[in-house]
Design a protein around this motif. Sequence first.
Motif, PDB file in Angstrom:
ATOM      1  N   LEU A  46      -7.915 -15.203  44.508  1.00 41.44           N
ATOM      2  CA  LEU A  46      -8.986 -15.863  43.777  1.00 41.44           C
ATOM      3  C   LEU A  46     -10.114 -14.882  43.460  1.00 41.44           C
ATOM      4  O   LEU A  46     -10.716 -14.931  42.390  1.00 41.44           O
ATOM      5  CB  LEU A  46      -9.515 -17.043  44.601  1.00 41.44           C
ATOM      6  CG  LEU A  46      -8.566 -18.246  44.675  1.00 41.44           C
ATOM      7  CD1 LEU A  46      -8.918 -19.136  45.850  1.00 41.44           C
ATOM      8  CD2 LEU A  46      -8.606 -19.033  43.374  1.00 41.44           C
TER       9      LEU A  46
ATOM     10  N   ILE B 144       0.587 -14.151  42.131  1.00 46.42           N
ATOM     11  CA  ILE B 144      -0.704 -13.653  42.600  1.00 46.42           C
ATOM     12  C   ILE B 144      -0.484 -12.525  43.603  1.00 46.42           C
ATOM     13  O   ILE B 144      -1.226 -11.539  43.628  1.00 46.42           O
ATOM     14  CB  ILE B 144      -1.529 -14.795  43.230  1.00 46.42           C
ATOM     15  CG1 ILE B 144      -1.928 -15.815  42.153  1.00 46.42           C
ATOM     16  CG2 ILE B 144      -2.779 -14.254  43.921  1.00 46.42           C
ATOM     17  CD1 ILE B 144      -2.605 -17.050  42.696  1.00 46.42           C
TER      18      ILE B 144
ATOM     19  N   ILE C  20      -4.314 -13.690  36.002  1.00 51.99           N
ATOM     20  CA  ILE C  20      -3.722 -14.805  36.726  1.00 51.99           C
ATOM     21  C   ILE C  20      -3.687 -16.045  35.845  1.00 51.99           C
ATOM     22  O   ILE C  20      -2.710 -16.798  35.833  1.00 51.99           O
ATOM     23  CB  ILE C  20      -4.504 -15.081  38.024  1.00 51.99           C
ATOM     24  CG1 ILE C  20      -4.325 -13.909  39.001  1.00 51.99           C
ATOM     25  CG2 ILE C  20      -4.048 -16.386  38.686  1.00 51.99           C
ATOM     26  CD1 ILE C  20      -5.175 -14.005  40.250  1.00 51.99           C
TER      27      ILE C  20
ATOM     28  N   ILE D 199      -0.340 -18.214  34.767  1.00 50.14           N
ATOM     29  CA  ILE D 199      -0.178 -19.651  35.034  1.00 50.14           C
ATOM     30  C   ILE D 199       0.121 -20.398  33.735  1.00 50.14           C
ATOM     31  O   ILE D 199       1.031 -21.231  33.670  1.00 50.14           O
ATOM     32  CB  ILE D 199      -1.447 -20.221  35.699  1.00 50.14           C
ATOM     33  CG1 ILE D 199      -1.603 -19.654  37.112  1.00 50.14           C
ATOM     34  CG2 ILE D 199      -1.397 -21.748  35.742  1.00 50.14           C
ATOM     35  CD1 ILE D 199      -2.894 -20.061  37.802  1.00 50.14           C
TER      36      ILE D 199
ATOM     37  N   VAL E 219      -5.385 -23.018  41.668  1.00 50.33           N
ATOM     38  CA  VAL E 219      -4.917 -22.076  42.682  1.00 50.33           C
ATOM     39  C   VAL E 219      -5.482 -22.441  44.049  1.00 50.33           C
ATOM     40  O   VAL E 219      -4.765 -22.427  45.066  1.00 50.33           O
ATOM     41  CB  VAL E 219      -5.305 -20.630  42.310  1.00 50.33           C
ATOM     42  CG1 VAL E 219      -4.905 -19.659  43.418  1.00 50.33           C
ATOM     43  CG2 VAL E 219      -4.629 -20.221  41.006  1.00 50.33           C
ATOM     44  N   ASP E 220      -6.768 -22.801  44.104  1.00 50.85           N
ATOM     45  CA  ASP E 220      -7.403 -23.160  45.369  1.00 50.85           C
ATOM     46  C   ASP E 220      -6.755 -24.405  45.969  1.00 50.85           C
ATOM     47  O   ASP E 220      -6.491 -24.482  47.171  1.00 50.85           O
ATOM     48  CB  ASP E 220      -8.896 -23.411  45.135  1.00 50.85           C
ATOM     49  CG  ASP E 220      -9.698 -23.363  46.425  1.00 50.85           C
ATOM     50  OD1 ASP E 220      -9.104 -23.085  47.491  1.00 50.85           O
ATOM     51  OD2 ASP E 220     -10.915 -23.593  46.382  1.00 50.85           O
TER      52      ASP E 220
ATOM     53  N   ALA F 208      -8.104 -22.994  36.437  1.00 48.35           N
ATOM     54  CA  ALA F 208      -7.310 -22.019  37.203  1.00 48.35           C
ATOM     55  C   ALA F 208      -7.873 -21.847  38.608  1.00 48.35           C
ATOM     56  O   ALA F 208      -7.128 -21.799  39.585  1.00 48.35           O
ATOM     57  CB  ALA F 208      -7.275 -20.685  36.472  1.00 48.35           C
TER      58      ALA F 208
ATOM     59  N   ASP G  15      -3.178 -23.512  47.207  1.00 46.23           N
ATOM     60  CA  ASP G  15      -3.287 -22.566  48.310  1.00 46.23           C
ATOM     61  C   ASP G  15      -3.705 -23.297  49.581  1.00 46.23           C
ATOM     62  O   ASP G  15      -3.131 -23.109  50.653  1.00 46.23           O
ATOM     63  CB  ASP G  15      -4.297 -21.477  47.952  1.00 46.23           C
ATOM     64  CG  ASP G  15      -4.317 -20.346  48.969  1.00 46.23           C
ATOM     65  OD1 ASP G  15      -3.265 -20.094  49.582  1.00 46.23           O
ATOM     66  OD2 ASP G  15      -5.360 -19.710  49.144  1.00 46.23           O
TER      67      ASP G  15
ATOM     68  N   ILE H 242       3.625 -19.251  41.242  1.00 52.85           N
ATOM     69  CA  ILE H 242       2.216 -18.902  41.090  1.00 52.85           C
ATOM     70  C   ILE H 242       1.732 -18.115  42.300  1.00 52.85           C
ATOM     71  O   ILE H 242       1.051 -17.093  42.171  1.00 52.85           O
ATOM     72  CB  ILE H 242       1.363 -20.170  40.875  1.00 52.85           C
ATOM     73  CG1 ILE H 242       1.646 -20.755  39.490  1.00 52.85           C
ATOM     74  CG2 ILE H 242      -0.122 -19.871  41.051  1.00 52.85           C
ATOM     75  CD1 ILE H 242       1.071 -22.129  39.268  1.00 52.85           C
ATOM     76  N   SER H 243       2.090 -18.569  43.488  1.00 51.75           N
ATOM     77  CA  SER H 243       1.696 -17.862  44.708  1.00 51.75           C
ATOM     78  C   SER H 243       2.290 -16.457  44.734  1.00 51.75           C
ATOM     79  O   SER H 243       1.593 -15.477  45.024  1.00 51.75           O
ATOM     80  CB  SER H 243       2.167 -18.640  45.940  1.00 51.75           C
ATOM     81  OG  SER H 243       1.837 -17.960  47.122  1.00 51.75           O
TER      82      SER H 243
ATOM     83  N   ARG I 267       4.831 -23.901  41.688  1.00 49.15           N
ATOM     84  CA  ARG I 267       3.843 -23.640  42.742  1.00 49.15           C
ATOM     85  C   ARG I 267       4.195 -22.354  43.498  1.00 49.15           C
ATOM     86  O   ARG I 267       3.337 -21.521  43.780  1.00 49.15           O
ATOM     87  CB  ARG I 267       3.796 -24.818  43.723  1.00 49.15           C
ATOM     88  CG  ARG I 267       2.978 -26.002  43.241  1.00 49.15           C
ATOM     89  CD  ARG I 267       2.948 -27.075  44.306  1.00 49.15           C
ATOM     90  NE  ARG I 267       3.955 -28.097  44.075  1.00 49.15           N
ATOM     91  CZ  ARG I 267       4.334 -28.987  44.975  1.00 49.15           C
ATOM     92  NH1 ARG I 267       3.837 -28.953  46.188  1.00 49.15           N
ATOM     93  NH2 ARG I 267       5.236 -29.892  44.678  1.00 49.15           N
TER      94      ARG I 267
END
Length: 430
Positions: free
Chosen positions: A81, A139, A387, A391, A250-251, A246, A254, A135-136, A132
């Motif tokens: 992030l 990053i 990022i 996404i 992401v938060d 975004a 996560d 995306i992790s 999901r």
Amino acid sequence: MLEKLFQLKENGTDFRTEVIAGLTTFLTMAYVIFVNPAILADAGMDKGAVFVATCIAAAIGCFIMGFVANFPIAQAPGMGLNAFFTYTVVLGMGHTWQVALAAVFMSGVLFILLSLCKIRELIINSIPLSLRTGISAGIGLFLAFIALKNSGIVVDNPATLLSIGHINSFPAAMGALALFLTIALVHRGYKAAVMIAILAVTTLALLFGEVQYAGIMSMPPSLAPTFLQLDFSGAFDIGMLSVVFAFLFVDLFDTAGTLVGVSQKAGIMDKDGNIPRLNKALLADSTATSVGALLGTSNTTSYIESVAGVAAGGRTGLTAVVVGILFLLALFFAPLAGMVPAYATAGALFYVAILMMSGLVSIDWRDLTEAAPVVVVCLLMPLTFSIADGISLGFISYAAIKLLSGKGRDVHISVWVLAALFTLKFIFTA
């Protein structure tokens, strides 16, 4: 008093065990006090002020998680992030860091509303697991790329875009050493492995005259350069809506993933797989993000390193409270944090990347309609250095591939909506 606050006996633990668990968790994640200021400094923010904001935001998140949710889960500004904040929003999109802080604050407020309205379950369940996971992992690759760039191992090249740098240079050698030392220490079971590697490389940089000695301890730097410096004038531009989303997206995932993983390890889940006091835990995360933005740092999130504390016996919020206290004590080590060069944190970034990419093992690689969008996300995040774009293109590719493969009915309506919005974004902002 502690028994009343944290129900220690009921959770099969005691004060000594919780303190040891908190210390263990802190040592595994203390690298954030070195890495986060270094990354946000690239956005033009005052490194000392970000150091203070990092410690205070982490402490606040830990205290809320401990006292309100009674979970042994620590919080701090999240890796990935902060990279999105600096390299995509500020350096990539050209926004000021003040506008980016406003976007972080807005994402935190939205997160609070989603938690209060209990909409988060709908959002989490509507996004495919493959996306999901992708995306992790994407990053993670982005962080690894930053680590290689900061060390000078990978450099730009006008002919091939990228090429290997001066591998025998001091930064490149130290960046590689930071990685090798981190992995070796983690493998040998050292709880403070990442922090030890950072301090070891920083010491070598001092001995070779690459950085100047500035002391170990002092009073905390001033928070004034970043405190309440949010700029909402540019945060409501149409182009910033995708940034706010975004940050939130992401938060949210996560945090959800970390809460599930740590809860399973701690035995907090009930027999149906539900996590008690989940909304309180999510409120801790979102509140800390909003407060952190006011102080001057990117999104605060739950740390998977909390598993280390749980493995040491932590079962209640007292573990998180101990971590919060240690973050406040860390405020007095600002000179040490200021001496850490970018290549000294390369090992930490690469280590976090490895952890984030490990989820790829759960992808069904035999189903290309699930695997292909994952590869799109993983490759395009680092290669576009964004990022948000990774996404966006992941959602678009998932919807398009499913539709053309005759599996359009398997796609949730929310994915179609997001894919359409992202497509319009690229059409009208290209």
